[in-house]
Design a protein around this motif. Structure first.
Motif, short mmCIF file in Angstrom:
data_model
loop_
_atom_site.label_atom_id
_atom_site.label_comp_id
_atom_site.label_asym_id
_atom_site.label_seq_id
_atom_site.Cartn_x
_atom_site.Cartn_y
_atom_site.Cartn_z
N ILE A 130 0.76 -1.32 0.17
CA ILE A 130 -0.10 0.16 0.03
C ILE A 130 1.04 1.18 0.00
O ILE A 130 1.58 1.19 0.85
N GLY A 131 0.72 2.08 -0.77
CA GLY A 131 1.47 3.20 -0.97
C GLY A 131 1.21 4.21 0.05
O GLY A 131 0.62 4.13 0.86
N ASN A 132 1.76 5.46 -0.10
CA ASN A 132 1.63 6.55 0.71
C ASN A 132 0.33 7.43 0.75
O ASN A 132 -0.14 7.43 -0.38
N ASP A 133 -0.03 7.99 1.78
CA ASP A 133 -1.22 8.86 2.04
C ASP A 133 -2.65 8.06 1.29
O ASP A 133 -3.30 8.90 0.58
N VAL A 134 -2.68 6.81 1.60
CA VAL A 134 -3.98 6.02 1.30
C VAL A 134 -4.82 6.10 2.22
O VAL A 134 -4.57 5.79 3.55
N TRP A 135 -6.18 6.13 1.76
CA TRP A 135 -7.42 6.12 2.86
C TRP A 135 -8.30 5.09 2.55
O TRP A 135 -8.59 4.77 1.38
N ILE A 136 -8.38 4.25 3.74
CA ILE A 136 -9.25 3.08 3.33
C ILE A 136 -10.33 3.17 4.36
O ILE A 136 -10.22 2.93 5.58
N GLY A 137 -11.57 2.87 3.90
CA GLY A 137 -12.87 2.98 4.87
C GLY A 137 -12.93 1.62 5.56
O GLY A 137 -12.25 0.71 5.38
N ASP A 138 -14.39 1.62 6.31
CA ASP A 138 -14.39 0.53 7.25
C ASP A 138 -14.84 -0.58 6.42
O ASP A 138 -15.39 -0.53 5.19
N ASN A 139 -14.44 -1.85 7.01
CA ASN A 139 -14.90 -3.14 6.55
C ASN A 139 -14.47 -3.51 4.92
O ASN A 139 -15.17 -4.08 4.28
N VAL A 140 -13.22 -3.43 4.79
CA VAL A 140 -12.76 -3.54 3.61
C VAL A 140 -11.87 -4.88 3.62
O VAL A 140 -11.18 -4.99 4.59
N LEU A 141 -12.07 -5.64 2.46
CA LEU A 141 -11.34 -6.96 2.43
C LEU A 141 -10.42 -6.76 1.38
O LEU A 141 -10.71 -6.35 0.30
N ILE A 142 -9.24 -6.85 1.54
CA ILE A 142 -7.96 -6.98 0.56
C ILE A 142 -7.48 -8.29 0.36
O ILE A 142 -6.86 -8.95 1.10
N ILE A 143 -7.66 -8.80 -1.00
CA ILE A 143 -7.43 -9.98 -1.27
C ILE A 143 -5.66 -9.95 -1.57
O ILE A 143 -5.19 -8.90 -2.06
N GLY A 144 -4.86 -11.08 -1.19
CA GLY A 144 -3.36 -11.01 -1.31
C GLY A 144 -2.97 -10.81 -2.90
O GLY A 144 -3.64 -10.83 -3.69
N ASP A 145 -1.63 -10.32 -2.95
CA ASP A 145 -0.98 -10.06 -4.32
C ASP A 145 -1.49 -8.75 -4.90
O ASP A 145 -1.88 -8.78 -6.03
N ILE A 146 -1.74 -7.99 -4.21
CA ILE A 146 -2.51 -6.68 -4.44
C ILE A 146 -1.43 -5.44 -4.32
O ILE A 146 -0.88 -5.55 -3.21
N THR A 147 -1.35 -4.48 -5.05
CA THR A 147 -0.75 -3.29 -4.91
C THR A 147 -1.62 -2.26 -4.94
O THR A 147 -2.37 -2.06 -6.10
N ILE A 148 -1.63 -1.20 -4.08
CA ILE A 148 -2.45 -0.10 -3.94
C ILE A 148 -1.64 1.12 -3.91
O ILE A 148 -0.75 1.40 -3.26
#
Length: 175
Positions: A130-148
């Motif tokens: 996950i990069g810098n200055d990222v905002w993620i809201g409630d109840n988020v599911l992130i599957i592996g092998d991901i770049t944000i």
């Protein structure tokens, strides 16, 4: 005895991270994480085998492991990172018989396990970056092998299954 060890680990991290001004609320666990400081970890959250940038804040009940998170990120509550995914593109079946190391069988079953274990990691060896200055809201599911990417915004209730480009906004449903 187990509880005493856990309590000592908790105190060690609490004292060590207090110097960096990173605050851990009650019920949270940190294991094998490199934290730059200046942030906050909400109640009942778990961080393991991760790198956390300066000024990053987490809500409560966050479960993150094997993640690289940039600076000044804001995470809501109930965020989970799932490490693995079924290798649907490279295998005939999604059954663990074809890729599980615990089955320890020779031949087609166990032969490809090392190849499979590399499928669930990003280029740098983390399951999520996950990069810098990222905002993620409630109840988020992130599957592996991901770049944000840097500056991305992810709305509450999203399921992230693909990479998210820098400075993009994603909301609801599966991305």
């Amino acid at each position: 005895m187990k509880y005493i060890r856990e309590f000592i680990k908790y105190l060690y991290y609490k004292i060590k991270l207090k110097k960096k001004k990173f605050f851990i609320q009650r019920g949270s666990k940190v294991k094998g994480a490199l934290i730059e400081g200046g942030g906050h970890l909400g109640k009942n959250s778990n961080l393991s085998n991760s790198i956390i940038g300066y000024g990053t804040y987490f809500g409560f009940n966050c479960q993150l492991e094997n993640s690289k998170i940039g600076k000044y990120c804001s995470f809501g509550s109930n965020i989970r990172v799932l490490r693995g995914n079924h290798p649907t593109r490279n295998y005939v079946s999604t059954s663990p018989a074809f890729h599980s190391s615990s089955l320890k069988k020779e031949g087609i079953y166990y032969k490809n396990y090392k190849e499979f274990s590399t499928l669930t990691k990003t280029e740098n060896g983390f399951s999520v970056e996950i990069g810098n200055d990222v905002w993620i809201g409630d109840n988020v599911l992130i599957i592996g092998d991901i770049t944000i990417g840097n500056g991305a915004i992810i709305g509450a209730g999203s399921v992230i299954t693909k990479d998210i480009s820098p400075y993009s906004v994603w909301g609801g449903g599966t991305c």
